[in-house]
Scaffold this active site. Structure first.
Site, mmCIF file in Angstrom:
data_model
loop_
_atom_site.group_PDB
_atom_site.id
_atom_site.type_symbol
_atom_site.label_atom_id
_atom_site.label_comp_id
_atom_site.label_asym_id
_atom_site.label_seq_id
_atom_site.Cartn_x
_atom_site.Cartn_y
_atom_site.Cartn_z
ATOM 1 C CG HIS A 57 -0.395 0.113 2.525
ATOM 2 N ND1 HIS A 57 0.405 -0.854 3.085
ATOM 3 C CD2 HIS A 57 -0.472 1.094 3.465
ATOM 4 C CE1 HIS A 57 0.778 -0.492 4.296
ATOM 5 N NE2 HIS A 57 0.260 0.701 4.558
ATOM 6 C CG HIS A 88 0.331 4.399 4.788
ATOM 7 N ND1 HIS A 88 -0.406 3.664 5.684
ATOM 8 C CD2 HIS A 88 -0.450 5.457 4.439
ATOM 9 C CE1 HIS A 88 -1.598 4.249 5.864
ATOM 10 N NE2 HIS A 88 -1.641 5.327 5.114
ATOM 11 C CG ASP A 102 5.202 3.036 7.411
ATOM 12 O OD1 ASP A 102 4.269 3.424 6.684
ATOM 13 O OD2 ASP A 102 5.045 2.236 8.356
ATOM 14 C CG HIS A 103 4.286 -0.031 4.217
ATOM 15 N ND1 HIS A 103 4.056 -1.329 4.592
ATOM 16 C CD2 HIS A 103 3.925 0.736 5.283
ATOM 17 C CE1 HIS A 103 3.562 -1.352 5.823
ATOM 18 N NE2 HIS A 103 3.470 -0.114 6.258
ATOM 19 C CG HIS A 146 -3.868 0.399 6.956
ATOM 20 N ND1 HIS A 146 -3.710 1.017 8.167
ATOM 21 C CD2 HIS A 146 -2.721 0.625 6.254
ATOM 22 C CE1 HIS A 146 -2.506 1.603 8.197
ATOM 23 N NE2 HIS A 146 -1.899 1.385 7.062
ATOM 24 C CG ASP A 198 0.705 -1.207 7.892
ATOM 25 O OD1 ASP A 198 1.576 -2.043 8.190
ATOM 26 O OD2 ASP A 198 0.945 0.006 7.774
ATOM 27 C CG HIS A 253 4.039 -1.735 11.742
ATOM 28 N ND1 HIS A 253 4.935 -0.695 11.888
ATOM 29 C CD2 HIS A 253 3.298 -1.440 10.649
ATOM 30 C CE1 HIS A 253 4.726 0.200 10.934
ATOM 31 N NE2 HIS A 253 3.744 -0.225 10.164
HETATM 32 ZN ZN LIG Z 1 0.136 1.722 6.497
#
Ligand SMILES: [Zn+2]
Length: 237
Positions: A54, A56, A58-59, A112, A129, A167
């Site tokens: 996805h 975001h 941090d990915h 999410h 996530d 995570h």
């Molecule tokens: Zn995320």
């Protein structure tokens, strides 16, 4: 297949998938290129391809920097916000990631985020996530019925499927799970197991679908309304 965690930021795992030790690796959700490049160098391994779940940061933030070093296929959601996807994939698509021999299936798992997809190959699930051990991602973009349906799809995968979330939230999730289900002995046992692993600085992951069916309150929700009530409670917990 050999699956290795690459730690990033405070509590992210970037997963490296190899057909065998020393072989080129498929990297899942590189939020930061630095630990990935360090891992590849340390193990003298080439990058074969990249999977993205996805949009975001941090990915995805390590994606373009990695593509400067390696020209490899990138499989991910057809979301124009994500720069660098070479192979957009959607629900029901199957493909063999460059570097592996196994066929992966794409499962759309919105909730999410709206673009969220998960990758499944028999025995392994990379769910970003969407599903966490004993929890699930925050509902940033989707609706409760969407998120509920996404989790049902994952819950119906074979029980032995190993679950690779992105995570290390398990201990905190279990504290909430214990509050939500005070009589659930499996949650108590999981709290002891996870505390021991974390004391040794070992990841609490992967989990499995069987384990999540026992300890994850979000998989016990009977309908989207119950899911929404749990999610709101957890957001403030
Ligand atoms: Zn995320």
């Amino acid at each position: 297949m050999l699956i290795s965690p690459i730690r990033a930021f405070d509590d992210n795992y970037i997963w490296a998938i190899q057909p065998a030790k020393g072989k080129p690796a498929v990297i899942v959700d590189p939020g930061d290129e630095k630990p990935v490049l360090a891992w590849l160098e340390k193990h003298n391994v080439q990058l074969a391809s990249i999977l993205i779940t996805h949009h975001h940061w941090d990915h995805t933030d390590g994606l373009m920097p990695l593509l400067e070093h390696y020209q490899v296929p990138v499989y991910g959601p057809a979301n124009p916000k994500i720069e660098g996807i070479t192979h957009p994939v959607a629900e029901g698509n199957t493909f063999v990631p460059e570097g592996l021999q196994s066929r992966f299936e794409v499962i759309e798992t919105p909730g999410h985020t709206l673009d969220h997809i998960s990758f499944y190959t028999p025995g392994l699930l990379f769910c970003g996530d969407t599903l966490f051990s004993a929890g699930c991602g925050r509902m940033f973009e989707g609706t409760a019925p969407q998120f509920y349906t996404s989790l049902r799809k994952l819950a119906e995968l074979p029980a032995t499927t190993a679950v690779y979330c992105t995570h290390e939230y398990t201990a905190a999730n279990l504290r909430f799970a214990a509050a939500a289900e005070p009589d659930n002995k499996a949650i108590e046992q999981a709290q002891r197991d996870v505390a021991a692993r974390r004391e040794d600085d070992q990841p609490s992951l992967p989990s499995s679908i069987a384990r999540e069916l026992e300890i994850n309150p979000f998989l016990h929700a009977r309908d989207p309304d119950e899911f929404a009530r749990l999610r709101q409670w957890k957001d403030k917990f």
